[in-house]
Motif scaffolding. Structure first.
Motif, PDB file in Angstrom:
ATOM      1  N   GLN A  57     -16.377  -0.809 -29.903  1.00 16.87           N
ATOM      2  CA  GLN A  57     -16.461  -2.158 -30.468  1.00 16.87           C
ATOM      3  C   GLN A  57     -16.464  -2.117 -31.993  1.00 16.87           C
ATOM      4  O   GLN A  57     -15.754  -2.893 -32.650  1.00 16.87           O
ATOM      5  N   TRP A  61     -13.550  -3.684 -34.348  1.00 19.81           N
ATOM      6  CA  TRP A  61     -13.982  -4.709 -35.306  1.00 19.81           C
ATOM      7  C   TRP A  61     -13.452  -4.368 -36.695  1.00 19.81           C
ATOM      8  O   TRP A  61     -12.851  -5.205 -37.376  1.00 19.81           O
ATOM      9  N   ARG A 200     -21.758  -8.948 -36.176  1.00 21.76           N
ATOM     10  CA  ARG A 200     -21.702  -9.153 -37.632  1.00 21.76           C
ATOM     11  C   ARG A 200     -23.022  -8.743 -38.285  1.00 21.76           C
ATOM     12  O   ARG A 200     -23.053  -8.246 -39.411  1.00 21.76           O
ATOM     13  N   SER A 207     -14.599 -10.297 -38.673  1.00 26.42           N
ATOM     14  CA  SER A 207     -13.464  -9.702 -37.980  1.00 26.42           C
ATOM     15  C   SER A 207     -12.794 -10.732 -37.096  1.00 26.42           C
ATOM     16  O   SER A 207     -13.012 -11.937 -37.260  1.00 26.42           O
TER      17      SER A 207
END
Length: 357
Positions: A57, A61, A200, A207
């Motif tokens: 992830q 991102w 975030r 992103s």
């Protein structure tokens, strides 16, 4: 596409294929390769399912932060988001207007709630989704994107006006039916997307998900999506997405990232319907002869007072908000043309009574 089909497609990207995907998209703006729409759909469906590792992830991102998303990638990401969502039922024959509100105000008063109330008074269903008032047990999911301590959010202002954040999908439907207006936290509307947005807080940069939340349609039928950005390249990217998707949308350069015109200077208001663009209003470049009457500060109390006084006819409505509201009235089907829409807005000002929380 059904959720079952979406999950079936996600199986097309097993964990061992992720290095190849990252190798394609993580080469920067110059050398990166864009994914096809189908591959982007499958990738984001896998991400939404919660099956990707934290390492994968974070890599995705960051990769898309540097590369940027192609139109096909955005089409795939948004389609996967909508496929994994139980859509809201359209509350009336009018197209609902959807406002993504995730930035809040730091320098100026946030007048998105005023715009929403102008539309709701004309019977237009208005849905605002954002980060305020989440219900998740995890504090990171409640805050989602960033620390709101230095911002005044649309949800905070609406709560002070008596429109509490919806704590369930049933509450969203109820508020739309009773008031034509609902504010819903993302972790209520789409928990899977909220879990990704919460990254975030750990990764520190925006992103693809920040673009996706401005583009997806949470309703089962057509809706008017009002999307705004600050940087011109992202504005062009959103316009290209809505044209390719054949969606109905109003695209503009927003105020501090919120999808509302600046009260001192109107940006270009671009409408998109059935793949065709129309400039409803051009950018206003004329010298400012007189500064409009605005709230004394950006805090919720003064902003609420200003909104109430405008709706009661005690203060003038900023002309830029009138223009934007008129566009959205026409696009929602509530007015046949801009002249009629403007006339209805001008004659609709009357006092607002705060509702109990």
């Amino acid at each position: 596409m059904s959720l079952d089909r979406s999950l079936e497609m996600s199986a097309m990207i097993p964990a061992q294929d992720l290095p190849g995907i990252l190798s394609a998209v993580a080469r920067g703006q110059t050398h990166a390769t864009d994914l096809s729409r189908e591959a982007a759909h499958a990738l984001f469906a896998e991400w939404l399912s919660g099956h990707l590792s934290a390492l994968a992830q974070g890599a995705l991102w960051t990769a898309f932060r540097f590369k940027g998303e192609s139109t096909d990638e955005l089409l795939g990401f948004v389609a996967a988001t909508e496929d994994s969502l139980t859509p809201l039922a359209p509350p009336s024959a009018l197209r609902p207007v959807v406002f993504p509100s995730y930035n809040g105000a730091r320098r100026h008063a946030n007048l998105l709630p005023l715009l929403a109330l102008l539309l709701a008074r004309q019977g237009v269903p208005v849905l605002i989704h954002g980060t305020y008032g989440g219900i998740a047990a995890d504090a990171d999911l409640r805050l989602l994107d960033h620390d709101p301590s230095d911002r005044t959010t649309s949800g905070e202002i609406l709560a002070d006006l008596g429109f509490a954040p919806a704590a369930s999908r049933h509450a969203v439907h109820d508020q739309l039916a009773r008031h034509h207006l609902a504010y819903v936290p993302l972790d209520v509307l789409h928990p899977r997307l909220a879990a990704i947005l919460a990254l975030r807080r750990q990764l520190g940069v925006r992103s693809s998900v920040h673009t996706v939340i401005k583009l997806f349609n949470p309703f089962a039928g057509p809706a008017v999506r009002c999307a705004a950005v600050t940087h011109p390249p992202y504005l062009a990217r959103m316009r290209a997405f809505f044209v390719a998707a054949g969606a109905t949308a109003l695209v503009l350069r927003g105020t501090e990232g919120e999808p509302v015109t600046h009260p001192r200077r109107r940006p270009a208001l671009i409408g998109i319907e059935a793949g065709c663009e129309r400039e409803w209003f051009p950018e206003d470049r004329t010298p400012l002869a007189k500064s409009p009457d605005l709230p004394a500060d950006r805090g919720a109390p003064k902003t609420c007072q200003f909104i109430e006084e405008v709706l009661a006819g005690q203060r003038p409505l900023p002309s830029t908000l009138r223009d934007q509201a008129a566009c959205l009235l026409v696009m929602s089907g509530a007015a046949p043309d801009l002249a009629t829409a403007c006339a209805r807005i001008d004659h609709a000002q009357h006092p607002i009574r705060r509702r109990s929380r």
